[in-house]
Design a protein around this motif. Structure first.
Motif, PDB file in Angstrom:
ATOM      1  N   ALA A 189       0.534  -1.039  -0.155  1.00  0.00           N
ATOM      2  CA  ALA A 189       0.367  -0.045   0.718  1.00  0.00           C
ATOM      3  C   ALA A 189       0.976   1.233   0.253  1.00  0.00           C
ATOM      4  CB  ALA A 189      -0.716   0.057   1.131  1.00  0.00           C
ATOM      5  N   ASP A 190       2.247   1.155   0.483  1.00  0.00           N
ATOM      6  CA  ASP A 190       2.723   2.287   0.344  1.00  0.00           C
ATOM      7  C   ASP A 190       3.072   2.601  -1.292  1.00  0.00           C
ATOM      8  OD1 ASP A 190       4.124   2.173   2.710  1.00  0.00           O
ATOM      9  OD2 ASP A 190       5.422   1.315   2.169  1.00  0.00           O
ATOM     10  N   HIS A 191       2.962   1.822  -2.110  1.00  0.00           N
ATOM     11  CA  HIS A 191       2.661   2.604  -3.681  1.00  0.00           C
ATOM     12  C   HIS A 191       1.405   2.589  -4.328  1.00  0.00           C
ATOM     13  CE1 HIS A 191       6.959   1.992  -3.545  1.00  0.00           C
ATOM     14  NE2 HIS A 191       7.097   0.355  -2.307  1.00  0.00           N
ATOM     15  N   LEU A 192       0.144   2.416  -3.280  1.00  0.00           N
ATOM     16  CA  LEU A 192      -0.842   2.809  -3.845  1.00  0.00           C
ATOM     17  C   LEU A 192      -0.884   3.696  -4.308  1.00  0.00           C
ATOM     18  CD1 LEU A 192      -3.824   1.659  -3.048  1.00  0.00           C
ATOM     19  CD2 LEU A 192      -4.485   2.913  -1.598  1.00  0.00           C
ATOM     20  N   ALA A 193      -0.221   5.241  -4.854  1.00  0.00           N
ATOM     21  CA  ALA A 193      -0.807   5.875  -5.778  1.00  0.00           C
ATOM     22  C   ALA A 193      -0.889   5.344  -7.146  1.00  0.00           C
ATOM     23  CB  ALA A 193       0.155   7.084  -6.010  1.00  0.00           C
ATOM     24  N   ALA A 194       0.410   4.401  -7.360  1.00  0.00           N
ATOM     25  CA  ALA A 194       1.259   3.620  -8.570  1.00  0.00           C
ATOM     26  C   ALA A 194       0.132   2.762  -9.044  1.00  0.00           C
ATOM     27  CB  ALA A 194       2.573   2.910  -8.744  1.00  0.00           C
ATOM     28  N   PHE A 195      -0.544   2.007  -8.276  1.00  0.00           N
ATOM     29  CA  PHE A 195      -1.732   0.870  -8.560  1.00  0.00           C
ATOM     30  C   PHE A 195      -2.822   1.325  -8.982  1.00  0.00           C
ATOM     31  CE2 PHE A 195       1.087  -1.473  -5.448  1.00  0.00           C
ATOM     32  CZ  PHE A 195       1.950  -2.380  -6.031  1.00  0.00           C
ATOM     33  N   GLU A 196      -3.287   2.044  -8.498  1.00  0.00           N
ATOM     34  CA  GLU A 196      -4.557   3.204  -8.423  1.00  0.00           C
ATOM     35  C   GLU A 196      -4.416   3.751  -9.950  1.00  0.00           C
ATOM     36  OE1 GLU A 196      -4.445   6.101  -5.411  1.00  0.00           O
ATOM     37  OE2 GLU A 196      -6.186   4.471  -4.557  1.00  0.00           O
ATOM     38  N   TYR A 197      -3.085   4.424 -10.656  1.00  0.00           N
ATOM     39  CA  TYR A 197      -3.103   5.046 -12.115  1.00  0.00           C
ATOM     40  C   TYR A 197      -3.242   3.908 -13.189  1.00  0.00           C
ATOM     41  CZ  TYR A 197      -0.241   6.645 -16.252  1.00  0.00           C
ATOM     42  OH  TYR A 197      -0.033   6.597 -17.075  1.00  0.00           O
ATOM     43  N   LEU A 198      -2.423   2.712 -12.198  1.00  0.00           N
ATOM     44  CA  LEU A 198      -2.107   1.305 -13.130  1.00  0.00           C
ATOM     45  C   LEU A 198      -3.808   0.841 -13.845  1.00  0.00           C
ATOM     46  CD1 LEU A 198       0.810  -0.077 -12.402  1.00  0.00           C
ATOM     47  CD2 LEU A 198       0.406   0.825 -14.846  1.00  0.00           C
ATOM     48  N   ARG A 199      -4.317   0.747 -12.862  1.00  0.00           N
ATOM     49  CA  ARG A 199      -5.821   0.067 -12.430  1.00  0.00           C
ATOM     50  C   ARG A 199      -6.068   1.364 -13.806  1.00  0.00           C
ATOM     51  NH1 ARG A 199      -6.295  -0.828  -7.368  1.00  0.00           N
ATOM     52  NH2 ARG A 199      -7.483   0.909  -6.844  1.00  0.00           N
ATOM     53  N   ARG A 200      -6.374   2.332 -13.737  1.00  0.00           N
ATOM     54  CA  ARG A 200      -6.944   3.739 -14.429  1.00  0.00           C
ATOM     55  C   ARG A 200      -6.917   3.419 -15.775  1.00  0.00           C
ATOM     56  NH1 ARG A 200      -6.042   6.854  -9.788  1.00  0.00           N
ATOM     57  NH2 ARG A 200      -3.994   7.808 -11.224  1.00  0.00           N
ATOM     58  N   GLU A 201      -5.592   2.913 -16.342  1.00  0.00           N
ATOM     59  CA  GLU A 201      -5.078   3.364 -17.094  1.00  0.00           C
ATOM     60  C   GLU A 201      -5.249   1.479 -17.854  1.00  0.00           C
ATOM     61  OE1 GLU A 201      -3.606   5.070 -19.154  1.00  0.00           O
ATOM     62  OE2 GLU A 201      -4.522   7.293 -17.929  1.00  0.00           O
ATOM     63  N   SER A 202      -6.143   0.969 -17.407  1.00  0.00           N
ATOM     64  CA  SER A 202      -5.641  -1.128 -17.180  1.00  0.00           C
ATOM     65  C   SER A 202      -4.566  -1.312 -18.536  1.00  0.00           C
ATOM     66  CB  SER A 202      -7.000  -0.481 -18.946  1.00  0.00           C
ATOM     67  OG  SER A 202      -8.112  -0.685 -18.817  1.00  0.00           O
ATOM     68  N   VAL A 203      -4.032  -1.260 -17.043  1.00  0.00           N
ATOM     69  CA  VAL A 203      -2.766  -2.092 -17.139  1.00  0.00           C
ATOM     70  C   VAL A 203      -2.397  -2.543 -16.115  1.00  0.00           C
ATOM     71  CG1 VAL A 203       0.220  -2.098 -16.897  1.00  0.00           C
ATOM     72  CG2 VAL A 203      -0.754  -0.079 -18.281  1.00  0.00           C
ATOM     73  N   PRO A 204      -2.360  -4.000 -15.443  1.00  0.00           N
ATOM     74  CA  PRO A 204      -2.571  -5.680 -15.555  1.00  0.00           C
ATOM     75  C   PRO A 204      -1.295  -5.691 -14.842  1.00  0.00           C
ATOM     76  CG  PRO A 204      -1.909  -6.714 -17.369  1.00  0.00           C
ATOM     77  CD  PRO A 204      -2.147  -5.017 -17.992  1.00  0.00           C
ATOM     78  N   PHE A 205      -0.753  -6.367 -13.129  1.00  0.00           N
ATOM     79  CA  PHE A 205       0.001  -5.953 -12.125  1.00  0.00           C
ATOM     80  C   PHE A 205      -0.491  -7.316 -11.531  1.00  0.00           C
ATOM     81  CE2 PHE A 205      -3.181  -3.046 -11.392  1.00  0.00           C
ATOM     82  CZ  PHE A 205      -2.922  -3.279  -9.516  1.00  0.00           C
ATOM     83  N   THR A 206       0.428  -7.770 -10.697  1.00  0.00           N
ATOM     84  CA  THR A 206       1.398  -8.567  -9.972  1.00  0.00           C
ATOM     85  C   THR A 206       2.087  -7.576  -8.604  1.00  0.00           C
ATOM     86  OG1 THR A 206       1.711 -10.899  -9.467  1.00  0.00           O
ATOM     87  CG2 THR A 206       3.374  -9.689 -11.286  1.00  0.00           C
ATOM     88  N   ILE A 207       1.962  -7.891  -7.833  1.00  0.00           N
ATOM     89  CA  ILE A 207       2.626  -8.150  -6.837  1.00  0.00           C
ATOM     90  C   ILE A 207       3.231  -9.050  -5.440  1.00  0.00           C
ATOM     91  CG2 ILE A 207       2.572  -6.978  -4.117  1.00  0.00           C
ATOM     92  CD1 ILE A 207       0.036  -5.310  -5.564  1.00  0.00           C
ATOM     93  N   HIS A 208       4.450  -8.770  -5.717  1.00  0.00           N
ATOM     94  CA  HIS A 208       5.980  -9.995  -4.885  1.00  0.00           C
ATOM     95  C   HIS A 208       4.432 -10.049  -3.263  1.00  0.00           C
ATOM     96  CE1 HIS A 208       9.031  -9.782  -7.652  1.00  0.00           C
ATOM     97  NE2 HIS A 208       9.068 -11.130  -7.203  1.00  0.00           N
ATOM     98  N   ALA A 209       3.842 -10.817  -2.572  1.00  0.00           N
ATOM     99  CA  ALA A 209       3.726 -10.638  -1.698  1.00  0.00           C
ATOM    100  C   ALA A 209       3.498 -12.707  -0.518  1.00  0.00           C
ATOM    101  CB  ALA A 209       2.371 -10.296  -1.357  1.00  0.00           C
ATOM    102  N   GLY A 210       3.676 -13.022   0.539  1.00  0.00           N
ATOM    103  CA  GLY A 210       3.292 -13.563   1.164  1.00  0.00           C
ATOM    104  C   GLY A 210       4.203 -15.032   1.016  1.00  0.00           C
TER     105      GLY A 210
END
Length: 356
Positions: A189-210
Protein backbone atom coordinates in the motif's frame (compact mmCIF):
# COMPACT_ATOMS: atom_id res chain seq x y z
CA UNK A 1 -3.24 -47.82 -10.91
CA UNK A 2 -0.10 -45.72 -10.46
CA UNK A 3 0.71 -43.26 -13.25
CA UNK A 4 3.98 -44.01 -15.07
CA UNK A 5 6.96 -41.97 -13.93
CA UNK A 6 7.96 -39.14 -16.25
CA UNK A 7 11.64 -39.09 -17.15
CA UNK A 8 13.66 -35.87 -17.44
CA UNK A 9 13.99 -36.12 -21.22
CA UNK A 10 10.20 -36.17 -21.55
CA UNK A 11 9.85 -33.23 -19.16
CA UNK A 12 12.38 -31.23 -21.16
CA UNK A 13 10.30 -31.67 -24.33
CA UNK A 14 7.06 -30.53 -22.73
CA UNK A 15 5.78 -27.06 -23.64
CA UNK A 16 6.12 -24.77 -20.63
CA UNK A 17 5.04 -21.34 -19.45
CA UNK A 18 6.78 -19.20 -16.83
CA UNK A 19 5.27 -16.05 -15.31
CA UNK A 20 7.77 -15.24 -12.55
CA UNK A 21 11.36 -14.94 -13.72
CA UNK A 22 13.80 -12.07 -13.11
CA UNK A 23 16.13 -10.88 -15.87
CA UNK A 24 18.86 -9.94 -13.39
CA UNK A 25 18.55 -13.37 -11.79
CA UNK A 26 18.97 -15.38 -14.98
CA UNK A 27 22.33 -14.52 -16.51
CA UNK A 28 24.58 -17.25 -17.84
CA UNK A 29 27.61 -17.54 -15.53
CA UNK A 30 30.05 -17.31 -18.46
CA UNK A 31 28.30 -14.19 -19.74
CA UNK A 32 28.46 -12.64 -16.28
CA UNK A 33 32.22 -13.26 -16.15
CA UNK A 34 32.77 -11.65 -19.56
CA UNK A 35 30.55 -8.65 -18.91
CA UNK A 36 32.10 -8.07 -15.47
CA UNK A 37 35.54 -8.02 -17.05
CA UNK A 38 34.37 -5.46 -19.61
CA UNK A 39 33.02 -3.06 -16.97
CA UNK A 40 35.74 -3.70 -14.38
CA UNK A 41 33.51 -5.33 -11.77
CA UNK A 42 35.12 -7.78 -9.36
CA UNK A 43 33.37 -11.14 -8.96
CA UNK A 44 33.86 -13.77 -6.22
CA UNK A 45 35.48 -15.97 -8.90
CA UNK A 46 35.98 -15.80 -12.65
CA UNK A 47 35.50 -19.50 -13.23
CA UNK A 48 31.94 -19.89 -14.60
CA UNK A 49 31.26 -23.21 -12.88
CA UNK A 50 32.62 -22.00 -9.55
CA UNK A 51 30.65 -18.77 -9.92
CA UNK A 52 27.43 -20.69 -10.52
CA UNK A 53 28.12 -22.70 -7.36
CA UNK A 54 28.85 -19.49 -5.40
CA UNK A 55 25.49 -18.01 -6.36
CA UNK A 56 23.64 -21.15 -5.40
CA UNK A 57 25.43 -21.48 -2.06
CA UNK A 58 24.96 -17.78 -1.23
CA UNK A 59 21.27 -17.98 -2.05
CA UNK A 60 20.84 -21.06 0.16
CA UNK A 61 20.97 -18.97 3.33
CA UNK A 62 17.29 -19.31 4.23
CA UNK A 63 17.01 -15.53 4.45
CA UNK A 64 15.32 -13.36 1.79
CA UNK A 65 17.38 -10.25 2.53
CA UNK A 66 20.69 -12.12 2.21
CA UNK A 67 19.39 -13.85 -0.91
CA UNK A 68 18.79 -10.44 -2.47
CA UNK A 69 22.38 -9.29 -1.85
CA UNK A 70 23.65 -11.66 -4.56
CA UNK A 71 22.08 -9.35 -7.15
CA UNK A 72 24.78 -6.71 -6.66
CA UNK A 73 26.95 -8.76 -9.03
CA UNK A 74 24.38 -9.28 -11.77
CA UNK A 75 23.12 -5.71 -11.64
CA UNK A 76 26.70 -4.45 -11.96
CA UNK A 77 26.84 -5.73 -15.55
CA UNK A 78 23.36 -4.54 -16.53
CA UNK A 79 24.18 -0.84 -16.61
CA UNK A 80 25.23 -0.60 -20.27
CA UNK A 81 23.45 -1.04 -23.57
CA UNK A 82 25.78 -3.93 -24.46
CA UNK A 83 25.13 -5.77 -21.22
CA UNK A 84 21.37 -5.37 -21.43
CA UNK A 85 21.17 -6.39 -25.09
CA UNK A 86 23.21 -9.55 -24.63
CA UNK A 87 21.48 -10.59 -21.42
CA UNK A 88 17.99 -10.09 -22.86
CA UNK A 89 18.76 -12.01 -26.05
CA UNK A 90 20.36 -14.92 -24.18
CA UNK A 91 17.47 -14.93 -21.73
CA UNK A 92 15.04 -15.74 -24.55
CA UNK A 93 17.33 -18.37 -26.10
CA UNK A 94 17.69 -20.11 -22.73
CA UNK A 95 13.90 -20.23 -22.31
CA UNK A 96 13.51 -21.68 -25.80
CA UNK A 97 16.14 -24.35 -25.09
CA UNK A 98 14.17 -25.30 -21.97
CA UNK A 99 10.93 -25.85 -23.88
CA UNK A 100 9.26 -22.63 -22.72
CA UNK A 101 6.67 -21.39 -25.23
CA UNK A 102 5.54 -18.37 -23.21
CA UNK A 103 7.49 -16.40 -20.66
CA UNK A 104 7.19 -13.16 -18.74
CA UNK A 105 10.46 -11.56 -17.72
CA UNK A 106 10.60 -8.90 -15.02
CA UNK A 107 13.26 -6.41 -14.02
CA UNK A 108 13.64 -3.03 -12.30
CA UNK A 109 14.75 -0.30 -14.75
CA UNK A 110 15.52 2.06 -11.85
CA UNK A 111 18.42 -0.23 -10.85
CA UNK A 112 20.08 0.03 -14.27
CA UNK A 113 20.91 3.73 -14.51
CA UNK A 114 24.42 3.95 -13.06
CA UNK A 115 26.20 4.30 -16.40
CA UNK A 116 24.03 7.06 -17.74
CA UNK A 117 21.15 5.24 -19.42
CA UNK A 118 17.72 6.80 -18.96
CA UNK A 119 14.66 4.80 -17.90
CA UNK A 120 13.22 4.75 -21.44
CA UNK A 121 16.60 3.75 -22.88
CA UNK A 122 16.80 0.80 -20.50
CA UNK A 123 13.36 -0.46 -21.56
CA UNK A 124 14.03 0.13 -25.26
CA UNK A 125 17.32 -1.77 -25.03
CA UNK A 126 15.86 -4.75 -23.19
CA UNK A 127 12.99 -4.94 -25.67
CA UNK A 128 15.48 -4.87 -28.55
CA UNK A 129 17.41 -7.76 -27.00
CA UNK A 130 14.26 -9.77 -26.35
CA UNK A 131 13.06 -9.23 -29.92
CA UNK A 132 16.39 -10.43 -31.26
CA UNK A 133 16.20 -13.53 -29.07
CA UNK A 134 12.66 -14.30 -30.17
CA UNK A 135 13.65 -13.95 -33.83
CA UNK A 136 16.60 -16.29 -33.37
CA UNK A 137 14.51 -18.83 -31.46
CA UNK A 138 11.82 -18.80 -34.14
CA UNK A 139 14.44 -19.31 -36.86
CA UNK A 140 15.75 -22.32 -34.95
CA UNK A 141 12.28 -23.86 -34.82
CA UNK A 142 11.73 -23.22 -31.09
CA UNK A 143 9.45 -20.16 -31.03
CA UNK A 144 8.79 -18.50 -27.69
CA UNK A 145 6.65 -15.46 -26.87
CA UNK A 146 8.13 -13.24 -24.14
CA UNK A 147 6.33 -10.36 -22.44
CA UNK A 148 7.93 -7.87 -20.04
CA UNK A 149 6.94 -6.79 -16.53
CA UNK A 150 8.51 -3.60 -15.21
CA UNK A 151 9.29 -3.72 -11.49
CA UNK A 152 9.44 -0.88 -9.02
CA UNK A 153 11.54 -1.46 -5.92
CA UNK A 154 9.30 -1.38 -2.88
CA UNK A 155 11.97 0.13 -0.60
CA UNK A 156 12.24 3.21 -2.86
CA UNK A 157 9.80 5.85 -4.08
CA UNK A 158 9.84 5.60 -7.88
CA UNK A 159 6.84 3.28 -8.34
CA UNK A 160 4.62 5.95 -9.92
CA UNK A 161 7.41 6.78 -12.37
CA UNK A 162 7.86 3.12 -13.29
CA UNK A 163 4.09 2.79 -13.70
CA UNK A 164 4.23 5.65 -16.21
CA UNK A 165 6.93 3.70 -18.03
CA UNK A 166 4.76 0.56 -18.16
CA UNK A 167 1.92 2.56 -19.70
CA UNK A 168 4.24 4.24 -22.20
CA UNK A 169 5.66 0.91 -23.43
CA UNK A 170 2.55 -1.27 -23.26
CA UNK A 171 2.34 -1.42 -27.05
CA UNK A 172 6.05 -2.20 -27.34
CA UNK A 173 6.27 -5.48 -25.43
CA UNK A 174 5.64 -4.44 -21.81
CA UNK A 175 2.63 -6.44 -20.60
CA UNK A 176 2.47 -5.53 -16.90
CA UNK A 177 3.94 -4.21 -13.66
CA UNK A 178 5.24 -5.50 -10.33
CA UNK A 179 6.87 -4.35 -7.12
CA UNK A 180 9.83 -6.35 -5.82
CA UNK A 181 12.37 -6.30 -3.01
CA UNK A 182 12.25 -7.02 0.72
CA UNK A 183 8.64 -7.48 1.86
CA UNK A 184 8.89 -7.02 5.61
CA UNK A 185 8.47 -3.35 6.51
CA UNK A 186 7.63 -2.29 2.96
CA UNK A 187 3.91 -2.98 2.46
CA UNK A 188 2.31 -2.86 -1.00
CA UNK A 189 0.00 0.00 0.00
CA UNK A 190 3.02 2.31 0.18
CA UNK A 191 2.73 2.29 -3.62
CA UNK A 192 -1.03 2.68 -3.85
CA UNK A 193 -0.83 5.71 -6.13
CA UNK A 194 0.98 3.63 -8.75
CA UNK A 195 -1.54 0.81 -8.56
CA UNK A 196 -4.52 3.15 -8.77
CA UNK A 197 -2.99 4.77 -11.85
CA UNK A 198 -2.38 1.40 -13.50
CA UNK A 199 -5.97 0.35 -12.87
CA UNK A 200 -7.22 3.55 -14.48
CA UNK A 201 -4.99 2.83 -17.48
CA UNK A 202 -6.05 -0.85 -17.70
CA UNK A 203 -2.52 -2.18 -17.19
CA UNK A 204 -2.40 -5.47 -15.24
CA UNK A 205 -0.04 -6.01 -12.34
CA UNK A 206 1.21 -8.62 -9.93
CA UNK A 207 2.70 -8.02 -6.48
CA UNK A 208 5.35 -9.97 -4.58
CA UNK A 209 3.53 -10.98 -1.39
CA UNK A 210 3.26 -13.84 1.07
CA UNK A 211 6.87 -14.97 0.80
CA UNK A 212 8.83 -13.18 3.54
CA UNK A 213 5.69 -11.67 5.10
CA UNK A 214 2.40 -13.35 5.90
CA UNK A 215 -1.31 -13.03 5.22
CA UNK A 216 -1.48 -9.24 5.73
CA UNK A 217 0.77 -8.70 2.71
CA UNK A 218 -1.41 -10.93 0.52
CA UNK A 219 -4.59 -9.27 1.76
CA UNK A 220 -3.19 -5.80 1.11
CA UNK A 221 -1.89 -6.74 -2.34
CA UNK A 222 -5.31 -8.04 -3.38
CA UNK A 223 -7.93 -6.10 -1.48
CA UNK A 224 -6.23 -2.72 -1.12
CA UNK A 225 -3.99 -2.55 -4.19
CA UNK A 226 -6.01 -4.70 -6.61
CA UNK A 227 -3.34 -7.14 -7.86
CA UNK A 228 -4.46 -9.64 -10.48
CA UNK A 229 -1.78 -12.18 -9.47
CA UNK A 230 0.41 -12.80 -6.43
CA UNK A 231 4.17 -13.33 -6.65
CA UNK A 232 4.96 -16.42 -4.53
CA UNK A 233 2.01 -16.35 -2.10
CA UNK A 234 3.17 -19.42 -0.16
CA UNK A 235 1.88 -17.98 3.12
CA UNK A 236 -1.72 -18.27 1.94
CA UNK A 237 -1.52 -21.65 3.69
CA UNK A 238 -1.69 -19.72 6.99
CA UNK A 239 -5.38 -19.25 6.17
CA UNK A 240 -6.05 -22.95 5.62
CA UNK A 241 -6.63 -25.25 8.60
CA UNK A 242 -7.27 -28.98 8.08
CA UNK A 243 -8.29 -28.31 4.51
CA UNK A 244 -10.79 -25.61 5.49
CA UNK A 245 -10.23 -22.30 3.73
CA UNK A 246 -10.44 -18.98 5.55
CA UNK A 247 -11.99 -15.97 3.90
CA UNK A 248 -8.80 -14.74 2.21
CA UNK A 249 -7.77 -18.20 0.99
CA UNK A 250 -11.31 -18.73 -0.27
CA UNK A 251 -11.16 -15.42 -2.15
CA UNK A 252 -7.87 -16.37 -3.80
CA UNK A 253 -9.13 -19.78 -4.89
CA UNK A 254 -12.65 -18.81 -5.89
CA UNK A 255 -11.61 -15.71 -7.88
CA UNK A 256 -8.89 -17.73 -9.64
CA UNK A 257 -6.08 -15.46 -8.49
CA UNK A 258 -2.89 -16.99 -9.88
CA UNK A 259 -0.15 -17.79 -7.39
CA UNK A 260 3.30 -17.49 -8.99
CA UNK A 261 5.03 -20.21 -7.00
CA UNK A 262 8.78 -20.86 -7.16
CA UNK A 263 9.65 -24.03 -5.20
CA UNK A 264 13.48 -24.01 -5.27
CA UNK A 265 13.65 -20.28 -4.59
CA UNK A 266 11.20 -20.64 -1.71
CA UNK A 267 13.41 -23.31 -0.13
CA UNK A 268 16.39 -20.97 -0.38
CA UNK A 269 14.62 -18.06 1.32
CA UNK A 270 13.13 -20.22 4.05
CA UNK A 271 9.54 -19.93 2.79
CA UNK A 272 9.27 -23.72 2.42
CA UNK A 273 11.01 -26.69 4.04
CA UNK A 274 11.35 -29.09 1.10
CA UNK A 275 10.05 -29.77 -2.38
CA UNK A 276 7.90 -32.61 -1.06
CA UNK A 277 6.34 -30.32 1.55
CA UNK A 278 6.12 -27.20 -0.61
CA UNK A 279 2.58 -25.73 -0.50
CA UNK A 280 2.25 -25.83 -4.29
CA UNK A 281 1.12 -29.48 -4.19
CA UNK A 282 -1.50 -29.06 -1.46
CA UNK A 283 -2.79 -25.85 -3.04
CA UNK A 284 -3.02 -27.54 -6.44
CA UNK A 285 -5.01 -30.37 -4.91
CA UNK A 286 -7.35 -27.86 -3.23
CA UNK A 287 -8.11 -26.25 -6.57
CA UNK A 288 -6.06 -23.08 -6.36
CA UNK A 289 -4.71 -21.62 -9.59
CA UNK A 290 -1.06 -22.38 -8.88
CA UNK A 291 1.63 -21.75 -11.47
CA UNK A 292 5.19 -23.09 -11.52
CA UNK A 293 8.12 -20.72 -11.94
CA UNK A 294 11.90 -20.40 -11.66
CA UNK A 295 12.22 -16.92 -10.06
CA UNK A 296 16.01 -16.55 -10.48
CA UNK A 297 17.61 -19.29 -12.53
CA UNK A 298 21.20 -18.32 -11.71
CA UNK A 299 20.70 -18.03 -7.94
CA UNK A 300 18.68 -21.24 -7.79
CA UNK A 301 20.71 -23.17 -10.36
CA UNK A 302 17.44 -24.13 -11.97
CA UNK A 303 15.28 -24.29 -15.08
CA UNK A 304 11.62 -25.03 -15.69
CA UNK A 305 12.63 -28.58 -16.60
CA UNK A 306 14.38 -28.94 -13.25
CA UNK A 307 11.46 -27.45 -11.27
CA UNK A 308 9.03 -29.83 -12.96
CA UNK A 309 11.34 -32.81 -12.52
CA UNK A 310 11.78 -32.09 -8.80
CA UNK A 311 8.01 -32.09 -8.31
CA UNK A 312 7.71 -35.36 -10.22
CA UNK A 313 10.50 -37.02 -8.24
CA UNK A 314 9.84 -35.62 -4.75
CA UNK A 315 6.14 -34.72 -4.69
CA UNK A 316 4.72 -37.40 -7.00
CA UNK A 317 3.47 -35.07 -9.71
CA UNK A 318 2.02 -36.58 -12.87
CA UNK A 319 1.90 -35.44 -16.48
CA UNK A 320 -1.60 -34.12 -15.81
CA UNK A 321 -0.30 -32.04 -12.90
CA UNK A 322 2.39 -30.49 -15.10
CA UNK A 323 -0.17 -29.75 -17.78
CA UNK A 324 -2.46 -28.15 -15.20
CA UNK A 325 0.11 -25.63 -13.96
CA UNK A 326 1.14 -24.83 -17.54
CA UNK A 327 -2.45 -24.14 -18.58
CA UNK A 328 -2.95 -22.17 -15.35
CA UNK A 329 -0.01 -19.94 -16.24
CA UNK A 330 -1.31 -19.23 -19.72
CA UNK A 331 -4.82 -18.54 -18.45
CA UNK A 332 -3.33 -15.88 -16.15
CA UNK A 333 -0.72 -14.44 -18.54
CA UNK A 334 -0.86 -10.68 -19.12
CA UNK A 335 -1.54 -11.00 -22.85
CA UNK A 336 -4.78 -11.05 -24.79
CA UNK A 337 -7.34 -13.83 -24.46
CA UNK A 338 -6.86 -14.76 -28.11
CA UNK A 339 -3.11 -15.22 -27.65
CA UNK A 340 -3.55 -17.21 -24.44
CA UNK A 341 -6.21 -19.43 -25.96
CA UNK A 342 -4.16 -20.10 -29.09
CA UNK A 343 -1.11 -21.15 -27.07
CA UNK A 344 -3.20 -23.50 -24.93
CA UNK A 345 -5.15 -24.99 -27.85
CA UNK A 346 -2.45 -25.18 -30.50
CA UNK A 347 0.76 -25.71 -28.52
CA UNK A 348 0.33 -26.84 -24.93
CA UNK A 349 -2.50 -29.38 -25.12
CA UNK A 350 -1.11 -31.14 -28.22
CA UNK A 351 2.36 -31.14 -26.68
CA UNK A 352 1.19 -32.89 -23.53
CA UNK A 353 -1.00 -35.31 -25.44
CA UNK A 354 1.96 -36.38 -27.57
CA UNK A 355 3.97 -37.10 -24.40
CA UNK A 356 1.53 -39.79 -23.23
Amino acid sequence: MTAPRIDTATVRRLPKAVLHDHLDGGLRPATLVELADEVGHSLPTTDPDALAAWFRESADSGDLVRYLTTFEHTLAVLQTREGLLRTAEEYVLDLAADGVVYGEVRYAPELMLKSGLTLPEVVETVQEGLASGMARAASAGTPVRVGTLLCAIRMFDRSREIADLAVAFRDAGVVGFDIAGAEDGFPPADHLAAFEYLRRESVPFTIHAGEDHGLPSIHQALQVCGAQRIGHGVRITDDIVDGKLGRLAGWVRDRRVALEMCPTSNLQTGAAASIAEHPITALKDLGFRVTLNTDNRLMSGTTMTREMSLLVEEAGWTLDDLRTVTVNALKSAFISFDERNALIRDVVLPGYESAR
